[in-house]
Write a protein that holds these residues in place. Structure first.
Motif, mmCIF file in Angstrom:
data_model
loop_
_atom_site.group_PDB
_atom_site.id
_atom_site.type_symbol
_atom_site.label_atom_id
_atom_site.label_comp_id
_atom_site.label_asym_id
_atom_site.label_seq_id
_atom_site.Cartn_x
_atom_site.Cartn_y
_atom_site.Cartn_z
ATOM 1 N N GLN A 13 -27.503 -12.088 45.188
ATOM 2 C CA GLN A 13 -28.495 -12.477 46.193
ATOM 3 C C GLN A 13 -29.344 -13.639 45.675
ATOM 4 O O GLN A 13 -29.498 -13.820 44.456
ATOM 5 N N PRO A 14 -29.898 -14.425 46.575
ATOM 6 C CA PRO A 14 -30.802 -15.490 46.142
ATOM 7 C C PRO A 14 -31.923 -14.934 45.271
ATOM 8 O O PRO A 14 -32.475 -13.871 45.554
ATOM 9 N N GLN A 39 -17.719 -26.918 41.347
ATOM 10 C CA GLN A 39 -17.237 -27.630 42.517
ATOM 11 C C GLN A 39 -17.440 -26.771 43.745
ATOM 12 O O GLN A 39 -16.862 -25.680 43.852
ATOM 13 N N ALA A 40 -18.256 -27.269 44.654
ATOM 14 C CA ALA A 40 -18.484 -26.602 45.923
ATOM 15 C C ALA A 40 -17.477 -27.122 46.940
ATOM 16 O O ALA A 40 -16.914 -28.208 46.767
ATOM 17 N N LEU A 85 -31.107 -17.926 41.092
ATOM 18 C CA LEU A 85 -29.995 -18.559 41.787
ATOM 19 C C LEU A 85 -30.330 -18.856 43.239
ATOM 20 O O LEU A 85 -31.070 -18.104 43.899
ATOM 21 N N LYS A 86 -29.776 -19.966 43.715
ATOM 22 C CA LYS A 86 -30.005 -20.432 45.078
ATOM 23 C C LYS A 86 -28.658 -20.508 45.808
ATOM 24 O O LYS A 86 -27.612 -20.673 45.167
ATOM 25 N N VAL A 116 -18.741 -18.267 42.001
ATOM 26 C CA VAL A 116 -20.121 -17.788 42.074
ATOM 27 C C VAL A 116 -20.595 -17.989 43.514
ATOM 28 O O VAL A 116 -20.555 -19.102 44.035
ATOM 29 N N THR A 117 -21.005 -16.903 44.144
ATOM 30 C CA THR A 117 -21.488 -16.953 45.515
ATOM 31 C C THR A 117 -22.901 -16.391 45.569
ATOM 32 O O THR A 117 -23.133 -15.251 45.136
ATOM 33 N N VAL A 118 -23.818 -17.198 46.068
ATOM 34 C CA VAL A 118 -25.219 -16.782 46.185
ATOM 35 C C VAL A 118 -25.524 -16.646 47.671
ATOM 36 O O VAL A 118 -25.582 -17.637 48.404
ATOM 37 N N SER A 119 -25.697 -15.415 48.101
ATOM 38 C CA SER A 119 -25.884 -15.157 49.525
ATOM 39 C C SER A 119 -26.561 -13.817 49.728
ATOM 40 O O SER A 119 -26.369 -12.882 48.953
ATOM 41 N N SER A 120 -27.351 -13.750 50.799
ATOM 42 C CA SER A 120 -27.981 -12.478 51.151
ATOM 43 C C SER A 120 -27.125 -11.713 52.160
ATOM 44 O O SER A 120 -27.468 -10.602 52.568
#
Length: 120
Positions: A13-14, A39-40, A85-86, A116-120
């Motif tokens: 999570q953020p 790399q996004a 993390l954002k 790496v995934t930053v998400s709510s």
């Protein structure tokens, strides 16, 4: 031949934290610079943080103060501690090692990447 293997990615999570690890193995005499790129989707690969064998470091401006790179030269291993993390940190993170073999040849090696995934 040198193998580079990353681990530690995942969903967070953020505001959360993750720690990435990367180990290099094989025909290694020594490693100079070792570190992390990302790399996004639909973006070019960019430097995140790297560390030379003398301990000097370079960070992307976007991660300064949030990410910390560390290294164990004896184990040919590098770590990336990622805090605060954002969502914009979401990417595939790749480890890179500039390695010299016993014949004196230098080559650059990449791992397969870790998401790496930053998400709510």
């Amino acid at each position: 031949q040198v193998q580079v293997v990353e681990s530690g990615g995942g969903l967070v999570q953020p505001g959360g934290s993750l720690r990435l690890s990367c180990a290099a193995s094989g025909s290694i005499f020594n490693i100079n610079v070792m570190g992390w790129y990302r790399q996004a989707p639909e973006k070019e690969r960019e430097l995140v943080a790297v560390m030379a064998s003398d301990g000097s470091t370079k960070y992307a401006d976007s991660v300064k103060g949030r990410f910390t790179i560390s290294r164990d030269n004896a184990k040919n291993t590098v770590y990336l501690q990622m805090n605060s993390l954002k969502p914009e940190d979401t990417a595939v993170y790749y480890c890179n090692a500039d390695s010299r073999d016993y014949s004196g040849s230098w080559n650059s090696y990449w791992g397969q990447g870790t998401q790496v995934t930053v998400s709510s």
